[in-house]
Design a protein around this motif. Structure first.
Motif, PDB file in Angstrom:
ATOM      1  N   ALA A 171      12.281   5.731   2.171  1.00 16.59           N
ATOM      2  CA  ALA A 171      12.123   5.167   3.513  1.00 16.59           C
ATOM      3  C   ALA A 171      10.669   4.739   3.662  1.00 16.59           C
ATOM      4  N   VAL A 172      10.439   3.539   4.159  1.00 18.99           N
ATOM      5  CA  VAL A 172       9.081   3.008   4.329  1.00 18.99           C
ATOM      6  C   VAL A 172       8.836   2.763   5.813  1.00 18.99           C
TER       7      VAL A 172
ATOM      8  N   LYS B  20       6.412  -5.147  -1.987  1.00 19.41           N
ATOM      9  CA  LYS B  20       7.014  -5.096  -0.657  1.00 19.41           C
ATOM     10  C   LYS B  20       6.162  -4.353   0.364  1.00 19.41           C
ATOM     11  N   LEU B  21       5.379  -3.410  -0.086  1.00 21.79           N
ATOM     12  CA  LEU B  21       4.623  -2.557   0.830  1.00 21.79           C
ATOM     13  C   LEU B  21       3.200  -3.069   0.996  1.00 21.79           C
ATOM     14  N   ASN B  22       2.690  -2.919   2.213  1.00 20.96           N
ATOM     15  CA  ASN B  22       1.290  -3.237   2.499  1.00 20.96           C
ATOM     16  C   ASN B  22       0.432  -2.005   2.293  1.00 20.96           C
ATOM     17  N   ASP B  23      -0.843  -2.200   2.117  1.00 21.32           N
ATOM     18  CA  ASP B  23      -1.762  -1.070   1.999  1.00 21.32           C
ATOM     19  C   ASP B  23      -1.654  -0.189   3.229  1.00 21.32           C
ATOM     20  N   GLY B  24      -1.512   1.116   3.013  1.00 29.03           N
ATOM     21  CA  GLY B  24      -1.405   2.075   4.100  1.00 29.03           C
ATOM     22  C   GLY B  24       0.005   2.375   4.531  1.00 29.03           C
TER      23      GLY B  24
ATOM     24  N   ILE C  29       3.587   3.881   4.832  1.00 31.49           N
ATOM     25  CA  ILE C  29       4.007   5.256   4.531  1.00 31.49           C
ATOM     26  C   ILE C  29       5.321   5.213   3.754  1.00 31.49           C
ATOM     27  N   ALA C  30       5.356   5.908   2.620  1.00 39.50           N
ATOM     28  CA  ALA C  30       6.571   5.984   1.798  1.00 39.50           C
ATOM     29  C   ALA C  30       7.048   7.423   1.759  1.00 39.50           C
ATOM     30  N   ILE C  31       8.290   7.659   2.214  1.00 40.18           N
ATOM     31  CA  ILE C  31       8.897   8.981   2.131  1.00 40.18           C
ATOM     32  C   ILE C  31       9.971   8.899   1.044  1.00 40.18           C
TER      33      ILE C  31
END
Length: 1061
Positions: A116-117, A147-151, A153-155
């Motif tokens: 989950a992001v 896909k994710l930006n800096d910072g 949150i990845a669970i």
């Protein structure tokens, strides 16, 4: 007390009302700055400091998201639980919201990693994904990177198994999300984590549960309140996808040719990769970023280079390469050259993409191997333009690949791959440069030969490889090229094959298969005459190469000659013209044939060559459609002979017969199956050799990649012979390298069934078990033994326990090397052994098989003594003589004379079928042992020997034949001259040219008296310290084509001879 509370409430209400206007005016300012805790000013410019405002969250957590902690206004509640086993699924909660649970509608949950992001600024959920990292990491890696930006949150929560497909690229990237323990997670462990992109290693919240000795790890769980960011966020940078397009592609001049391509991998990291397209280098040192990893060129619109790329798959992951390949336009040609090291971070997804482009070998690419490839988007089958070269053992570089080729354009005519010999080859120019491949055993060649010079080259090639044991030739000639082709005009028969398709001198060749196809100018051919030419030729008869088939097509005048040992199981026959597969017709179930002038002839023979076919599809292919009338002409041409005859053709089992046509645009032509086996890299053998020392050439660069596979049974008449289903016991000793050589020669026995082989190892040793499994055999531990003979006894008991219903077993002791006919000879003797229960065992080692004696491989004897080493043992003999009295009969090594109470006989070859390695070191009977084993010995090297006396080995026939042979042999009256002058016996018989059999009767006081015999053994070069190989007081042997019988005067057999004469 009541008054005080009232005053307080009034004060608070007054303060809230006084701020209402301020709040309404400054909502936008607060929205922009509440996360930063910035200073805000009121209308009177009074400075106010607002801490980070309250986080928006539900008052009550979703079911399943409850935690024990009470979170402050500036922290976020979280809960993550991994799966446990395969039935309990993971749970992820964030900010009191249930994000991942198996009950949620449309949830993405499953094996691998469940992610989950959440946006780190708004706490909005951005992605919920599941990645099956048990299979591969490609899309998980790309997700975290792109896909994710800096910072963010990845669970993450694991389920079932998450590690098998995770490689170093993903593990390192997760460390850039704050993980400290991810590289310690093992197979079926459990893992959960909350991290952020760009977070320093060790700052993430994570839990790892090892499975230990359980099937799965227990559930890993984290929960609590977190303040974000969890630590300092450092923006991550990754290699960018840089593609050189038109107008930016540098070139270097190259030789002009129509879409010529030159590919060069470089010899080591100090060299350079090169790709030249249509006379211009587009990949080279300093050109288009050429370098380590994979260098790629894309060609379209004929021969136009539209794109190049360089991907350092040793340093960087394959994400950019995958994107590059996924976005290729239809029909473009792709040219790839590896350089230095390209395998370390090459993903499975990348390999799959190359596979779709026509690669057949990319999956074999390993450390420092080199690879060149020309493929096409949309190709059907495999590209014929591919080659891989494997690195040597250790860290050495692979032999470089330097190829020049003509590649078909993406839109245009087809260029077919051929491997024909050069027309202008002159073998005379090569005679001063013979090559040697001393360890080559098998050679397979598939080629077109277009003129006589090609046959000269073939002959030169075969003469340089005349030491090989196995040869397969697939030769084709074409009608379209008849210049300088006098040889192809000959009838293809036994004489043709012997003269043009085999070396002049044949030394070791055992297995020879061939397929020869050519246009024939001979108007009438007698098929039976061609076949009988092999059956009547002594050369082919002696080697059992007479089983051939000849097929002549009179309509197109093509002749086809092939041996019948090839047995490839295909299910689809594609094209009548593809005659190289003619010998596979009986195995076909459905066929697809082309309209062709020979179609009628083909259908006429249908019932004979296609007994099992149920479906026929007749098609015609046209590559360029110019004239519709061509279709009618092509369709009617096959039936011009006599269309009415079609009514006489019957199809036995056909249920579908289709006629149609196919129109095709020609492009790069793929082959449905790779025509030749590709070089193989044996990673299991490499791993073994990296762990263990002392295995000599087994682990050399030359041999380390050779596969360890059993050899199929060549002589099909022996398929039902019981020898090939009898258990084989190998009793390992302390020399692991000797065991290796023994297992190698066992694996090389034609017809060996590896499931039948059990190798027993003393439990003190573990290394041999690894070696045994490498060969595919079954290793069995035995209890700790103090001596080899203790281990021997235990091993015999073990094999009978494992196979309680078997009445025979083959036993092979330590330090033995088997002859190539070890099993074959036993197979020929198996029927005699079955019928004659007076034979206790067939022993395959003859103590008198010395090189100087030069015995006969054709002869088998009955003997009264047992010498073991390698033998076929009858269970009833074991039960009666060995099982309960092993310490009495067999406590010493077998050459120290095992003695049995049962008066059984044994079979023994005149020439040994096993070689016992020389013995080193000090022993009690050193001279005795060294003479027995270290003196130069003769062991059979013929894989299929003829046994001349196999029909007279049963006791009644053997005794009668032996008495007859002794009676007719010439008597040697005295051996005194040999004994006193130490002269060879051959000097005594040199004038006896009228016979090849001699007997000497030695005097005896009793039937067991061998004193005088002992004195004459050295005259015959026999083992000098005791007579070995006696049968009823008679020692018989063959030496240099002479038969000798040393007969005891008190022998009962000799008494019968005297009585009869």
């Amino acid at each position: 007390m009541i008054i005080l509370v009232s005053i307080t409430v009034i004060f608070i209400n007054t303060y809230v009302l006084s701020q209402r206007n301020f709040s309404l005016v400054s909502d936008n300012v607060l929205d922009r700055n509440f996360r930063k805790g910035e200073q805000i000013y009121n209308r009177n410019q009074t400075k106010l400091f607002f801490p980070q405002p309250l986080v928006q969250r539900s008052l009550l957590p979703d079911l399943g998201c409850e935690i024990d902690d009470k979170c402050s206004d500036d922290t976020i509640p979280y809960k993550a639980i991994s799966g446990e086993g395969t039935d309990k699924y993971p749970i992820i909660c964030f900010n009191n919201k249930l994000l991942i649970h198996k009950t949620l509608k449309d949830t993405k949950i499953g094996r691998g990693l469940n992610v989950a992001v959440v946006d780190s600024k708004t706490y909005d959920v951005k992605f919920i994904e599941n990645f099956d990292t048990y299979l591969e990491e490609t899309f998980f890696l790309r997700f975290l990177r792109l896909k994710l930006n800096d910072g963010d949150i990845a669970i993450i929560a694991s389920h079932d198994e998450m590690t098998y497909g995770l490689k170093d690229a993903s593990l390192t990237l997760l460390e850039n999300y704050g993980s400290q323990t991810i590289k310690g997670v093992k197979y079926r462990d459990s893992y959960v984590m909350i991290g952020q992109k760009g977070l320093a290693r060790g700052k993430a919240i994570e839990m790892h549960q090892s499975k230990g000795r359980s099937d799965f790890g227990s559930a890993a769980q984290i929960s609590g309140c977190a303040k974000f960011p969890l630590g300092q966020i450092t923006p991550l940078s990754f290699p960018t996808l840089e593609v050189n397009k038109e107008g930016k592609i540098a070139v270097a001049t190259c030789k002009e040719n129509e879409f010529a391509a030159h590919v060069y991998t470089g010899k080591d990291n100090n060299d350079e990769p090169k790709i030249c397209v249509d006379g211009k280098y587009v990949i080279a040192k300093g050109i288009n970023d050429a370098g380590r990893g994979l260098n790629v060129v894309v060609v379209s619109n004929g021969k136009e280079v539209i794109r190049t790329g360089h991907f350092d798959t040793w340093k960087d992951d394959s994400t950019n390469l995958e994107i590059f390949l996924e976005n290729l336009e239809d029909n473009v040609i792709i040219i790839v050259v590896s350089f230095d090291e390209a395998s370390l971070k090459l993903s499975q997804h990348s390999k799959t993409l190359f596979f779709d482009l026509g690669s057949a070998t990319i999956q074999n690419l390993k450390y420092r191997d080199v690879w060149v490839f020309v493929g096409q988007k949309g190709i059907q089958g495999f590209s014929p333009y591919e080659e891989i070269s494997y690195a040597g053992f250790g860290s050495t570089y692979a032999p470089l690949i330097d190829k020049r080729m003509c590649v078909p354009q993406a839109y245009g005519s087809t260029i077919y791959q051929t491997s024909g010999f050069a027309d202008n080859f002159e073998p005379e120019q090569q005679r001063h440069e013979p090559f040697q491949v001393p360890k080559l055993r098998c050679f397979i060649l598939k080629t077109f030969i277009t003129n006589d010079a090609g046959f000269s080259y073939l002959k030169w090639l075969l003469n340089n490889l005349n030491h090989i044991q196995k040869l397969k030739l697939y030769l084709a000639g074409e009608k379209s090229r008849r210049e300088n082709q006098s040889i192809w005009k000959y009838l293809i028969d036994a004489n043709f094959v012997r003269q043009y398709c085999l070396p002049d001198l044949i030394t070791n060749l055992v297995d020879f298969d061939f397929y020869i196809s050519s246009y024939s100018e001979i108007l009438s051919i007698d098929v039976e005459k061609v076949i009988n030419s092999f059956k009547s030729d002594p050369f082919f008869i002696s080697r059992q190469w007479t089983n051939v088939t000849y097929f002549y097509d009179p309509i197109i005048s093509y002749q086809h000659l092939f041996s019948m040992n090839v047995n490839v199981q295909l299910q689809v026959f594609n094209g009548l013209i593809n005659y190289p597969y003619i010998f596979q017709w009986p195995n076909i179930r459905q066929i697809r044939i082309h309209i062709h002038p020979s179609l009628y002839f083909f259908l006429e023979k249908f019932d004979k060559v296609f007994p099992n076919v149920s479906t026929i599809t007749v098609v015609m292919e046209k590559s360029v459609i110019n004239n519709e009338s061509d279709h009618t002409l092509s369709f009617t041409k096959p039936f011009e002979i006599d269309p009415n005859k079609m009514t006489n053709i019957q199809f036995r089992n056909v249920t579908k017969l289709k006629f149609g046509h196919i129109f095709m645009r020609l492009t790069l032509k793929g082959v449905p199956i790779r025509p030749d086996p590709l070089p193989y890299r044996n990673d299991k053998r490499r791993e073994f050799c990296s762990r263990y020392d002392g295995y000599g050439d087994f682990c050399s660069d030359t041999n380390v990649d050779k596969d360890l596979v059993p050899i199929p049974l060549i002589n099909k008449t022996l398929e039902d012979n019981p020898i090939y289903s009898i258990p084989i016991l190998v009793i390992a000793g302390i020399s692991h390298n000797s065991l290796r050589m023994c297992l190698e020669t066992l694996l090389m026995q034609p017809g060996i069934n590896i499931e039948n082989v059990i190798v027993t190892v003393d439990e003190k040793f573990s290394e041999p078990l690894t070696l045994i499994h490498l060969f595919g055999f079954h290793g069995e531990k035995t209890s700790n033994s103090s001596t080899y003979m203790e281990h021997y006894e235990t091993s015999l008991k073990k094999i009978w326990e494992i196979h309680p219903n078997q009445d025979k077993v083959i036993v092979i002791e330590e330090d033995l090397i088997l002859s190539p006919d070890f099993l074959y000879t036993l197979a020929l003797l198996s029927e005699t052994f079955r019928k004659d229960e007076t034979i206790g065992a067939i022993e395959m080692w003859n103590p008198n098989s010395y090189d100087i004696i030069n015995g006969s491989e054709e002869l088998i004897y009955r003997v009264d003594q047992f010498y073991g080493l390698g033998y076929l043992l009858r269970r009833s003999f074991y039960e009666k003589n060995m099982k309960n009295s092993f310490d009495i009969c067999c406590s010493k090594r077998v050459w120290e004379k095992w003695t049995f109470s049962d008066p059984s006989s044994f079979l023994m070859p005149d020439v040994s079928r096993v070689f016992r390695r020389p013995i080193d070191g000090n022993r009690v009977n050193k001279k005795y042992i060294e003479t027995l084993f270290n003196r130069k010995r003769k062991t059979s090297l013929n894989p299929f020997p003829f046994l001349s006396n196999i029909d007279i080995l049963r006791k009644d026939k053997y005794d009668a034949n032996l008495a007859k042979s002794i009676s007719s042999a010439v008597l040697m009256k005295s051996m005194d001259k040999c004994v006193t002058t130490n002269n060879s016996v051959f000097n005594l018989i040199q004038n006896s040219n009228n016979t090849d059999s001699f007997k000497y009767v030695y005097p005896q006081e009793s039937p067991n008296d061998v004193q005088y015999l002992l004195s004459v053994l050295s005259c015959f070069e026999l083992f000098p310290y005791e007579p070995i190989g006696l049968y009823n007081g008679i020692l018989r042997f063959n030496s240099n084509q002479y038969n000798f019988y040393l007969v005891g005067s008190k022998s009962s057999l000799y008494a019968s001879v005297l009585k009869s004469t």
